[in-house]
Design a protein around this motif. Sequence first.
Motif, PDB file in Angstrom:
ATOM      1  N   GLY A   1      35.257 -42.178  18.121  1.00  0.00           N
ATOM      2  CA  GLY A   1      35.151 -41.844  16.705  1.00  0.00           C
ATOM      3  C   GLY A   1      35.056 -40.353  16.449  1.00  0.00           C
ATOM      4  N   VAL A   2      34.416 -39.609  17.367  1.00  0.00           N
ATOM      5  CA  VAL A   2      34.272 -38.159  17.180  1.00  0.00           C
ATOM      6  C   VAL A   2      35.355 -37.382  17.912  1.00  0.00           C
ATOM      7  CG1 VAL A   2      31.779 -38.380  16.863  1.00  0.00           C
ATOM      8  CG2 VAL A   2      32.695 -37.895  19.146  1.00  0.00           C
TER       9      VAL A   2
ATOM     10  N   ASP B   1      36.481 -40.442  26.405  1.00  0.00           N
ATOM     11  CA  ASP B   1      35.779 -41.710  26.562  1.00  0.00           C
ATOM     12  C   ASP B   1      35.884 -42.157  28.018  1.00  0.00           C
ATOM     13  OD1 ASP B   1      34.652 -44.205  26.369  1.00  0.00           O
ATOM     14  OD2 ASP B   1      36.435 -45.133  25.498  1.00  0.00           O
TER      15      ASP B   1
ATOM     16  N   ALA C   1      29.480 -49.877  22.155  1.00  0.00           N
ATOM     17  CA  ALA C   1      28.992 -48.972  21.116  1.00  0.00           C
ATOM     18  C   ALA C   1      29.249 -47.511  21.481  1.00  0.00           C
ATOM     19  CB  ALA C   1      27.500 -49.210  20.882  1.00  0.00           C
ATOM     20  N   PHE C   2      28.986 -47.145  22.740  1.00  0.00           N
ATOM     21  CA  PHE C   2      29.151 -45.751  23.145  1.00  0.00           C
ATOM     22  C   PHE C   2      30.632 -45.361  23.216  1.00  0.00           C
ATOM     23  CE2 PHE C   2      24.815 -45.275  25.458  1.00  0.00           C
ATOM     24  CZ  PHE C   2      24.190 -45.340  24.228  1.00  0.00           C
ATOM     25  N   SER C   3      31.472 -46.285  23.660  1.00  0.00           N
ATOM     26  CA  SER C   3      32.908 -45.999  23.683  1.00  0.00           C
ATOM     27  C   SER C   3      33.425 -45.757  22.272  1.00  0.00           C
ATOM     28  CB  SER C   3      33.671 -47.153  24.330  1.00  0.00           C
ATOM     29  OG  SER C   3      33.319 -47.309  25.682  1.00  0.00           O
TER      30      SER C   3
ATOM     31  N   LEU D   1      28.876 -35.691  24.186  1.00  0.00           N
ATOM     32  CA  LEU D   1      28.584 -35.215  22.832  1.00  0.00           C
ATOM     33  C   LEU D   1      28.133 -33.756  22.858  1.00  0.00           C
ATOM     34  CD1 LEU D   1      26.788 -38.320  21.260  1.00  0.00           C
ATOM     35  CD2 LEU D   1      29.090 -37.474  20.763  1.00  0.00           C
TER      36      LEU D   1
ATOM     37  N   THR E   1      31.672 -44.725  19.752  1.00  0.00           N
ATOM     38  CA  THR E   1      31.102 -43.466  19.259  1.00  0.00           C
ATOM     39  C   THR E   1      31.916 -42.269  19.735  1.00  0.00           C
ATOM     40  OG1 THR E   1      28.869 -44.408  19.212  1.00  0.00           O
ATOM     41  CG2 THR E   1      29.047 -42.009  19.265  1.00  0.00           C
ATOM     42  N   LEU E   2      32.233 -42.234  21.034  1.00  0.00           N
ATOM     43  CA  LEU E   2      32.995 -41.109  21.576  1.00  0.00           C
ATOM     44  C   LEU E   2      34.407 -41.068  21.010  1.00  0.00           C
ATOM     45  CD1 LEU E   2      31.847 -41.216  25.314  1.00  0.00           C
ATOM     46  CD2 LEU E   2      31.158 -39.601  23.541  1.00  0.00           C
TER      47      LEU E   2
ATOM     48  N   VAL F   1      27.404 -40.435  27.574  1.00  0.00           N
ATOM     49  CA  VAL F   1      27.609 -40.226  26.139  1.00  0.00           C
ATOM     50  C   VAL F   1      26.835 -38.998  25.661  1.00  0.00           C
ATOM     51  CG1 VAL F   1      25.710 -41.668  25.274  1.00  0.00           C
ATOM     52  CG2 VAL F   1      27.798 -41.441  23.929  1.00  0.00           C
TER      53      VAL F   1
END
Length: 343
Positions: A123-124, A128, A116-118, A227, A120-121, A223
Amino acid sequence: MSSIPDGDASTGTSSSAPSGSARPPAVPETCANCGRTFVGDYCPACGQRAEPELSIISILGGFVRELIDTERGLWRTFRDLTLHPGTAVRAYLAGARQPFTNPGRYLLVGALVITAFSATLQGVGAPDSNIGRLAVIVANGFRSGLQGAGETAPLEGTAWSAAVQDLEQLGAYPALVLMLIAGLVGLLYWALFRRDTNSPAEAFAVGTYATAHAVILYQCTNVVFELLVHYGALETGISTTFEWALRVLLFVYPSVLTYGCFGASMRNSVKGGLGFAWGYIEAAFVALVGLAGYAEWLLWAYPDAYSGSGPGMAVAVALASVLLLVHGAFELYARYRHGGHSA
């Protein structure tokens, strides 16, 4: 002549309690599995949970409930493994199973966190850094090293290059690497702590908890930091320092856990950190072996698509030999210690 109070005439229960504290009567359930009629959340005959009719909410809720094991203390497991890891794992090994999430399930939670965190990073558009990056870095570095060492044919367009690219594009590869690391650390802990554990299963439980929680701490902290840097809340200049601090945390945590679990001695701490570090590095080597085999398969299945296989299976054999030698050294050490000699 006496009269029966208002309420259930068959039981004689009274409904004279204040209206504010009145509760609706319990509705009996019929177990769809064994047919037993009961009142409660679980059937007393077969143990099946009383569930309402299927719905999307109930299906998703059941998935989350089973995944994170909410009835078996996920939060307590996370809290205790963070604040006093050695005591928590020692209690689990001693038989206190109910308060803690099963090690295998906790590893699954860690795999979900990484994935999930990979995502997320990525995606923005932030960097990563995950537990599986070492496998890709080593694979790319190995390819560059071959070319720098005098490899005449470029590896671009080869089956090896395609295999490395496929690994980078596989979204689940960090989770797969995590499970590989946990298995390797469990094997190494059985060799290193054989005198302190009663069975390989205990060593695997310790290795799984140490690996999963170290990675969860690493990924959660990473993460948040990435961010903050990505959205300008922190300066980019401290990124390298913070990344190194996170890697130190990743390797120090297993040392802290084994220090408290197997006895407060520096030897146990060093062995715990060494076992995790080698399992982490070895996972990258195993990934290289798998990549070499995958590249050979690509070349065999699509001979016209690639100019060559790259390093080939000779590399896989060489790396496998190194791994066997290292595992053999750990096993000899364990037998030496188990025989009563001092390390």
